[in-house]
Design an enzyme around this catalytic site. Structure first.
Site, PDB file in Angstrom:
ATOM      1  N   PRO A   5       0.794  -1.218   0.000  1.00  9.25           N
ATOM      2  CA  PRO A   5       0.000   0.000   0.000  1.00  9.25           C
ATOM      3  C   PRO A   5       0.831   1.276   0.000  1.00  9.25           C
ATOM      4  O   PRO A   5       1.565   1.542   0.951  1.00  9.25           O
ATOM      5  CB  PRO A   5      -0.838  -0.126   1.272  1.00  9.25           C
ATOM      6  CG  PRO A   5      -0.236  -1.207   2.078  1.00  9.25           C
ATOM      7  CD  PRO A   5       0.757  -1.918   1.251  1.00  9.25           C
ATOM      8  N   GLU A   6       0.728   2.013  -1.066  1.00 12.25           N
ATOM      9  CA  GLU A   6       1.259   3.360  -1.103  1.00 12.25           C
ATOM     10  C   GLU A   6       0.042   4.275  -1.100  1.00 12.25           C
ATOM     11  O   GLU A   6      -1.078   3.807  -0.911  1.00 12.25           O
ATOM     12  CB  GLU A   6       2.154   3.542  -2.332  1.00 12.25           C
ATOM     13  CG  GLU A   6       3.318   2.556  -2.288  1.00 12.25           C
ATOM     14  CD  GLU A   6       4.346   2.748  -3.384  1.00 12.25           C
ATOM     15  OE1 GLU A   6       4.511   3.877  -3.868  1.00 12.25           O
ATOM     16  OE2 GLU A   6       4.992   1.757  -3.759  1.00 12.25           O
ATOM     17  N   LYS A  61       0.181   8.028   3.837  1.00 15.14           N
ATOM     18  CA  LYS A  61      -0.219   6.614   3.854  1.00 15.14           C
ATOM     19  C   LYS A  61      -0.954   6.240   5.139  1.00 15.14           C
ATOM     20  O   LYS A  61      -1.158   5.061   5.423  1.00 15.14           O
ATOM     21  CB  LYS A  61       1.014   5.715   3.704  1.00 15.14           C
ATOM     22  CG  LYS A  61       1.827   5.967   2.437  1.00 15.14           C
ATOM     23  CD  LYS A  61       3.043   5.057   2.388  1.00 15.14           C
ATOM     24  CE  LYS A  61       4.090   5.590   1.427  1.00 15.14           C
ATOM     25  NZ  LYS A  61       5.350   4.830   1.526  1.00 15.14           N
ATOM     26  N   ARG A 114       2.634  -9.670   7.669  1.00 15.77           N
ATOM     27  CA  ARG A 114       3.976  -9.299   8.141  1.00 15.77           C
ATOM     28  C   ARG A 114       3.980  -8.786   9.590  1.00 15.77           C
ATOM     29  O   ARG A 114       5.044  -8.534  10.147  1.00 15.77           O
ATOM     30  CB  ARG A 114       4.574  -8.211   7.255  1.00 15.77           C
ATOM     31  CG  ARG A 114       4.984  -8.643   5.898  1.00 15.77           C
ATOM     32  CD  ARG A 114       6.322  -9.351   5.929  1.00 15.77           C
ATOM     33  NE  ARG A 114       6.824  -9.546   4.594  1.00 15.77           N
ATOM     34  CZ  ARG A 114       6.378 -10.466   3.750  1.00 15.77           C
ATOM     35  NH1 ARG A 114       5.388 -11.260   4.113  1.00 15.77           N
ATOM     36  NH2 ARG A 114       6.895 -10.579   2.556  1.00 15.77           N
ATOM     37  N   ARG A 266      16.929   0.041  -0.906  1.00 14.89           N
ATOM     38  CA  ARG A 266      15.718  -0.447  -1.553  1.00 14.89           C
ATOM     39  C   ARG A 266      16.026  -0.974  -2.953  1.00 14.89           C
ATOM     40  O   ARG A 266      16.835  -0.382  -3.670  1.00 14.89           O
ATOM     41  CB  ARG A 266      14.683   0.682  -1.689  1.00 14.89           C
ATOM     42  CG  ARG A 266      14.130   1.168  -0.373  1.00 14.89           C
ATOM     43  CD  ARG A 266      13.238   0.128   0.279  1.00 14.89           C
ATOM     44  NE  ARG A 266      12.882   0.497   1.619  1.00 14.89           N
ATOM     45  CZ  ARG A 266      13.502   0.059   2.713  1.00 14.89           C
ATOM     46  NH1 ARG A 266      14.527  -0.767   2.610  1.00 14.89           N
ATOM     47  NH2 ARG A 266      13.121   0.436   3.893  1.00 14.89           N
TER      48      ARG A 266
END
Length: 283
Positions: A5-6, A61, A114, A266
């Site tokens: 989710p961004e 977010k 997670r 990243r």
DNA sequence: AACGCGGCCTGTCGGC
DNA sequence: TGCCGACAGGCCGCGT
């Protein structure tokens, strides 16, 4: 592809939640994973019992559940957090972390494989004192993200542009996927130092950020109606990604093989030909 | 003070 | 086949 989710995904979740639970009343709450809550689980459960969900807002977010009695439940989905609404008593998925029992016999569930997501229950006036929200940057929109602001803060930053774009205190809402996308669209190398970008590159970057986020929100928005009671699933936008996840594929612009490197810890996919560092004159 | 980096998490995947 | 390390990634907290 996993659900990551961004800002556009969070916006989609927000729209879904407003359709499903806006105006609902919370009967009781079960915290199954206390680590994700900012206060002791029993305080959390006690304070939420009897509250009405007035509406769900978003900032960057973060989801903001506006509740009665001037309370806000701040929720961050991190990597894989999802909400779903089901009838009470139906089987709960693995990794259900929090259950909100509603007075109408349904339950709102938060599930997170997670276990990375976070929730904080605070007074309205304390929302922007929370870590993260206390220094969040402007929304990536035409109105909020001004060229002069971008130029000023980018001129002061000596880090690589990818790291800069991921920093929520500079611009809110961009994650790893959309960073790679807007850099590819803007033909800017992810390792270019932020203060080295020309006015023209800043202008392109700004325009692409605004356009891309808006397009992604629109795309997810169109898929909302196909979901009856789960709003955590991804929309259609992954079909429109040009850079992210395309390592070893041909660049859609020039046909060069896309490369994946590590920038700011990243995974970063880019086209070595379209996105050259300044001064790189090789083919 | 700005920025880099480890840690938090679990499921998946590649290598041996 | 089964094990095991690497990897995925947003953000906090700490160190420089």
């Amino acid at each position: 592809m996993a659900f990551m989710p961004e800002l556009p995904e969070v916006q989609t979740v927000r729209q879904g939640l407003n359709k499903l639970v806006k105006g609902s009343k919370i009967k009781s709450v079960e915290v199954l994973y206390p680590k994700m809550i900012n206060i002791p689980a029993e305080d959390f459960e006690k304070k939420l019992a009897g509250k009405e969900i007035i509406q769900i807002d978003r900032r960057g977010k973060y989801l903001l559940f506006r509740l009665s009695d001037d309370l806000t439940l701040v929720s961050h989905l991190r990597m894989e957090g999802k909400y779903e609404v089901q009838s009470e008593g139906t089987e709960r998925p693995k990794h259900t972390n929090v259950v909100f029992h509603l007075t109408d016999g349904r339950e709102l569930r938060y599930k997170d494989t997670r276990m990375f997501g976070k929730m904080a229950l605070v007074k309205n006036e304390d929302v922007y004192k929370l870590s993260g929200l206390n220094k969040i940057g402007p929304e990536p929109t035409e109105q909020d993200l001004k060229f002069d602001y971008m130029k000023e803060i980018m001129h002061k930053s000596h880090r690589k542009i990818k790291g800069f774009l991921l920093d929520q205190s500079k611009i809110a809402g961009l994650g790893n996927i959309y960073c790679d996308e807007v850099l590819w669209l803007s033909k800017i190398n992810p390792e270019q130092l932020t203060n080295e970008l020309s006015d023209d590159e800043i202008r392109r970057l700004r325009a692409n950020i605004i356009k891309e986020i808006a397009a992604a929100i629109k795309d997810h928005g169109t898929t909302v109606h196909s979901y009856s009671n789960a709003y955590g699933e991804a929309g259609q936008f992954q079909n429109q990604l040009h850079a992210y996840g395309r390592k070893d594929e041909k660049c859609e612009c020039c046909g060069t093989t896309m490369e994946k490197i590590k920038v700011a810890q990243r995974g970063t996919t880019f086209c070595p030909k379209c996105q050259k560092l300044h001064g790189d004159l090789s083919d």
